[in-house]
Design a protein around this motif. Structure first.
Motif, PDB file in Angstrom:
ATOM      1  N   PRO A   1       0.903  -1.217   0.121  1.00 21.49           N
ATOM      2  CA  PRO A   1       0.013  -0.044  -0.159  1.00 21.49           C
ATOM      3  C   PRO A   1       0.862   1.439   0.123  1.00 21.49           C
ATOM      4  O   PRO A   1       1.551   1.456   0.702  1.00 21.49           O
ATOM      5  N   GLY A   2       0.466   1.879  -0.885  1.00 20.33           N
ATOM      6  CA  GLY A   2       1.226   3.344  -0.864  1.00 20.33           C
ATOM      7  C   GLY A   2       2.723   3.359  -1.684  1.00 20.33           C
ATOM      8  O   GLY A   2       3.511   4.427  -1.482  1.00 20.33           O
ATOM      9  N   ILE A   3       3.052   2.140  -2.378  1.00 24.34           N
ATOM     10  CA  ILE A   3       4.477   1.896  -2.940  1.00 24.34           C
ATOM     11  C   ILE A   3       4.638   3.185  -4.046  1.00 24.34           C
ATOM     12  O   ILE A   3       5.901   3.563  -4.070  1.00 24.34           O
ATOM     13  N   TYR A   4       3.520   3.467  -4.979  1.00 24.83           N
ATOM     14  CA  TYR A   4       3.909   4.397  -5.858  1.00 24.83           C
ATOM     15  C   TYR A   4       4.135   5.941  -5.144  1.00 24.83           C
ATOM     16  O   TYR A   4       4.707   6.595  -5.977  1.00 24.83           O
ATOM     17  N   GLN A   5       3.075   6.018  -4.076  1.00 27.57           N
ATOM     18  CA  GLN A   5       3.426   7.440  -3.727  1.00 27.57           C
ATOM     19  C   GLN A   5       4.689   7.511  -3.012  1.00 27.57           C
ATOM     20  O   GLN A   5       5.559   8.409  -3.126  1.00 27.57           O
ATOM     21  N   VAL A   6       5.448   6.413  -2.430  1.00 25.82           N
ATOM     22  CA  VAL A   6       6.558   6.372  -1.947  1.00 25.82           C
ATOM     23  C   VAL A   6       7.737   6.549  -3.154  1.00 25.82           C
ATOM     24  O   VAL A   6       8.555   7.319  -2.911  1.00 25.82           O
ATOM     25  N   LEU A   7       7.614   6.124  -4.226  1.00 25.50           N
ATOM     26  CA  LEU A   7       8.467   6.176  -5.448  1.00 25.50           C
ATOM     27  C   LEU A   7       8.180   7.629  -5.884  1.00 25.50           C
ATOM     28  O   LEU A   7       9.461   7.993  -6.193  1.00 25.50           O
ATOM     29  N   TRP A   8       7.102   8.122  -5.777  1.00 25.14           N
ATOM     30  CA  TRP A   8       6.975   9.613  -6.270  1.00 25.14           C
ATOM     31  C   TRP A   8       7.664  10.374  -5.493  1.00 25.14           C
ATOM     32  O   TRP A   8       8.426  11.470  -5.706  1.00 25.14           O
TER      33      TRP A   8
ATOM     34  N   TYR B   1      11.807  12.949   9.813  1.00 24.48           N
ATOM     35  CA  TYR B   1      10.472  12.680   9.562  1.00 24.48           C
ATOM     36  C   TYR B   1       9.805  11.896  10.863  1.00 24.48           C
ATOM     37  O   TYR B   1      10.423  11.714  11.640  1.00 24.48           O
ATOM     38  N   SER B   2       8.345  11.972  10.631  1.00 30.60           N
ATOM     39  CA  SER B   2       7.604  11.206  11.404  1.00 30.60           C
ATOM     40  C   SER B   2       6.429  10.521  10.777  1.00 30.60           C
ATOM     41  O   SER B   2       6.176  11.069   9.622  1.00 30.60           O
ATOM     42  N   ALA B   3       5.619   9.811  11.595  1.00 31.33           N
ATOM     43  CA  ALA B   3       4.609   9.159  10.837  1.00 31.33           C
ATOM     44  C   ALA B   3       3.613  10.085  10.322  1.00 31.33           C
ATOM     45  O   ALA B   3       2.898   9.714   9.146  1.00 31.33           O
ATOM     46  N   GLN B   4       3.302  11.264  10.664  1.00 28.33           N
ATOM     47  CA  GLN B   4       2.438  12.144  10.207  1.00 28.33           C
ATOM     48  C   GLN B   4       2.904  12.824   8.959  1.00 28.33           C
ATOM     49  O   GLN B   4       1.702  13.421   8.130  1.00 28.33           O
ATOM     50  N   VAL B   5       4.170  12.569   8.411  1.00 26.05           N
ATOM     51  CA  VAL B   5       4.512  13.105   7.146  1.00 26.05           C
ATOM     52  C   VAL B   5       4.791  11.945   6.100  1.00 26.05           C
ATOM     53  O   VAL B   5       5.398  12.170   5.122  1.00 26.05           O
ATOM     54  N   TYR B   6       4.509  10.929   6.596  1.00 25.09           N
ATOM     55  CA  TYR B   6       4.613   9.900   5.575  1.00 25.09           C
ATOM     56  C   TYR B   6       4.138   9.922   4.173  1.00 25.09           C
ATOM     57  O   TYR B   6       4.820   9.664   3.018  1.00 25.09           O
ATOM     58  N   PRO B   7       3.068  10.491   4.100  1.00 21.72           N
ATOM     59  CA  PRO B   7       2.494  10.731   2.793  1.00 21.72           C
ATOM     60  C   PRO B   7       3.150  11.461   1.783  1.00 21.72           C
ATOM     61  O   PRO B   7       3.293  11.348   0.680  1.00 21.72           O
ATOM     62  N   SER B   8       4.061  12.484   2.385  1.00 23.57           N
ATOM     63  CA  SER B   8       4.872  13.185   1.392  1.00 23.57           C
ATOM     64  C   SER B   8       6.429  13.096   1.563  1.00 23.57           C
ATOM     65  O   SER B   8       7.187  13.423   1.022  1.00 23.57           O
ATOM     66  N   GLY B   9       6.789  12.366   2.796  1.00 25.80           N
ATOM     67  CA  GLY B   9       8.241  12.275   3.264  1.00 25.80           C
ATOM     68  C   GLY B   9       8.723  11.014   3.189  1.00 25.80           C
ATOM     69  O   GLY B   9      10.093  10.739   3.378  1.00 25.80           O
ATOM     70  N   ASP B  10       7.884   9.958   2.858  1.00 31.10           N
ATOM     71  CA  ASP B  10       8.494   8.689   3.048  1.00 31.10           C
ATOM     72  C   ASP B  10       8.908   8.193   1.785  1.00 31.10           C
ATOM     73  O   ASP B  10       8.459   8.351   0.712  1.00 31.10           O
ATOM     74  N   ILE B  11      10.239   7.799   1.768  1.00 26.73           N
ATOM     75  CA  ILE B  11      11.139   7.296   0.495  1.00 26.73           C
ATOM     76  C   ILE B  11      11.401   5.848   0.563  1.00 26.73           C
ATOM     77  O   ILE B  11      11.245   5.055   1.517  1.00 26.73           O
ATOM     78  N   ILE B  12      12.020   5.470  -0.556  1.00 30.71           N
ATOM     79  CA  ILE B  12      12.320   3.946  -0.640  1.00 30.71           C
ATOM     80  C   ILE B  12      13.275   3.593   0.575  1.00 30.71           C
ATOM     81  O   ILE B  12      12.962   2.353   0.900  1.00 30.71           O
ATOM     82  N   ASP B  13      14.011   4.285   0.695  1.00 24.91           N
ATOM     83  CA  ASP B  13      15.042   3.625   1.901  1.00 24.91           C
ATOM     84  C   ASP B  13      14.537   3.802   3.392  1.00 24.91           C
ATOM     85  O   ASP B  13      14.802   2.886   3.994  1.00 24.91           O
ATOM     86  N   THR B  14      13.558   4.726   3.432  1.00 24.11           N
ATOM     87  CA  THR B  14      12.954   4.514   4.787  1.00 24.11           C
ATOM     88  C   THR B  14      11.972   3.195   4.976  1.00 24.11           C
ATOM     89  O   THR B  14      11.822   2.815   5.931  1.00 24.11           O
TER      90      THR B  14
END
Length: 316
Positions: free
Chosen positions: A82-89, A257-270
């Motif tokens: 879930p959300g892998i394409y958002q993480v890639l973006w 980062y923190s969990a509340q910014v996962y939608p825009s800050g989560d990247i492949i490495d994290t």
């Protein structure tokens, strides 16, 4: 009758003796690179055997050799996270902005420093802007958390003075990616400035004299002499940066980062860190990392080709 080459001493030269003498003279240089070669071999090449985990249901108790093979199942699972394409973006967006800022800002600062005629002042500015490069993100994260705090931070205190609503730079989904880009640029642009200042030393001073005789001012000299002279190193730095299009900076983002910014800050490495270290799903984490490495390899090859075709610049 076969002729034999004779050396300065009058003795016949044995075929291959010149090559052996050359190798013997170069032996100290080979010994100098031996420690670096061993480090790369131990920490970069030997761990590549772990790539097999991407095709296994890895179990630490069984090890790599005895864990069951699952083929491409880990890659199929990766594409359905879930959300892998958002993480890639997020990864590509943050990385590209860092690449652009990491080239533009050092070039602009280099041009400004080049106009400073007082050498001690120029060197002092250069030292100050280079200093953050030596600080780790562990140290800088603590500093930035205090500076960017929405309640007690210096930045928001200044905004409040001008009756501007405080901004939660590290907790707002909208602001977090840009905060990462700005702070990374602030930390690293000093290093890029040194590289571009070194490139300026290779420009022939006679070109500036000729431009001045033709009536060119400082702006025209910068536009038609300085920038073209810097173009090869700008292309080189850009080409090398394109290989990092999927490296958005794990150290920086993980510490800020923190969990509340996962939608825009989560990247492949994290994401790989959480899957591998927290969920203990080592096979999927390795598959994601392998996918990232393959894409980076393709980007490096494509960037070399583009640099040669459009700029006539060859790395090798």
């Amino acid at each position: 009758m076969e002729q034999v080459a004779v050396g300065k001493t009058g003795k016949p030269q044995v075929p291959g003796s010149k090559l052996r003498r050359s190798n013997w003279r170069e032996l100290p240089y080979h010994l100098m690179i031996l420690p670096g070669f061993l480090l790369v071999f131990i920490y970069s090449y030997i761990p590549m055997a772990g790539i097999m985990m991407a095709f296994q249901r890895y179990r630490p108790a069984k090890g790599i050799l005895h864990s069951p093979w699952v083929g491409w199942s880990n890659f199929e699972y990766m594409l359905n996270i879930p959300g892998i394409y958002q993480v890639l973006w997020n990864t590509v967006f943050i990385a590209l902005m860092k690449i652009i800022a990491g080239i533009l800002v050092p070039v602009i600062v280099t041009l400004l420093l080049n106009e400073v005629r007082v050498r001690w002042f120029q060197r002092g500015i250069q030292t100050i802007i280079y200093f953050p490069h030596f600080l780790s993100w562990i140290i800088l994260s603590g500093i930035l958390i205090d500076i960017l705090s929405p309640s007690t931070g210096v930045i928001n205190s200044l905004l409040s003075f001008f009756h501007i609503k405080p901004v939660f730079f590290l907790g707002d989904v909208k602001w977090f990616p840009y905060t990462m880009v700005l702070t990374d640029t602030w930390k690293e642009f000093g290093y890029g400035t040194i590289v571009f200042l070194a490139a300026l030393t290779g420009i022939n001073p006679a070109l500036y004299e000729a431009a001045s005789i033709d009536g060119a001012g400082r702006w025209k000299q910068t536009l038609y002499v300085t920038l073209p002279g810097m173009l090869p190193i700008i292309i080189l730095m850009t080409v090398l940066s394109l290989g990092n299009v999927l490296n958005a900076g794990f150290d920086q983002i993980f510490n800020l980062y923190s969990a509340q910014v996962y939608p825009s800050g989560d990247i492949i490495d994290t994401l790989v860190f959480r899957i591998g270290m927290q969920d203990a799903n080592y096979g999927v984490a390795t598959a994601v990392g392998l996918f990232k490495s393959v894409v980076s390899l393709i980007m490096i090859g494509a960037s070399y080709l583009l640099a040669y075709r459009f700029a006539g610049y060859k790395i090798f």
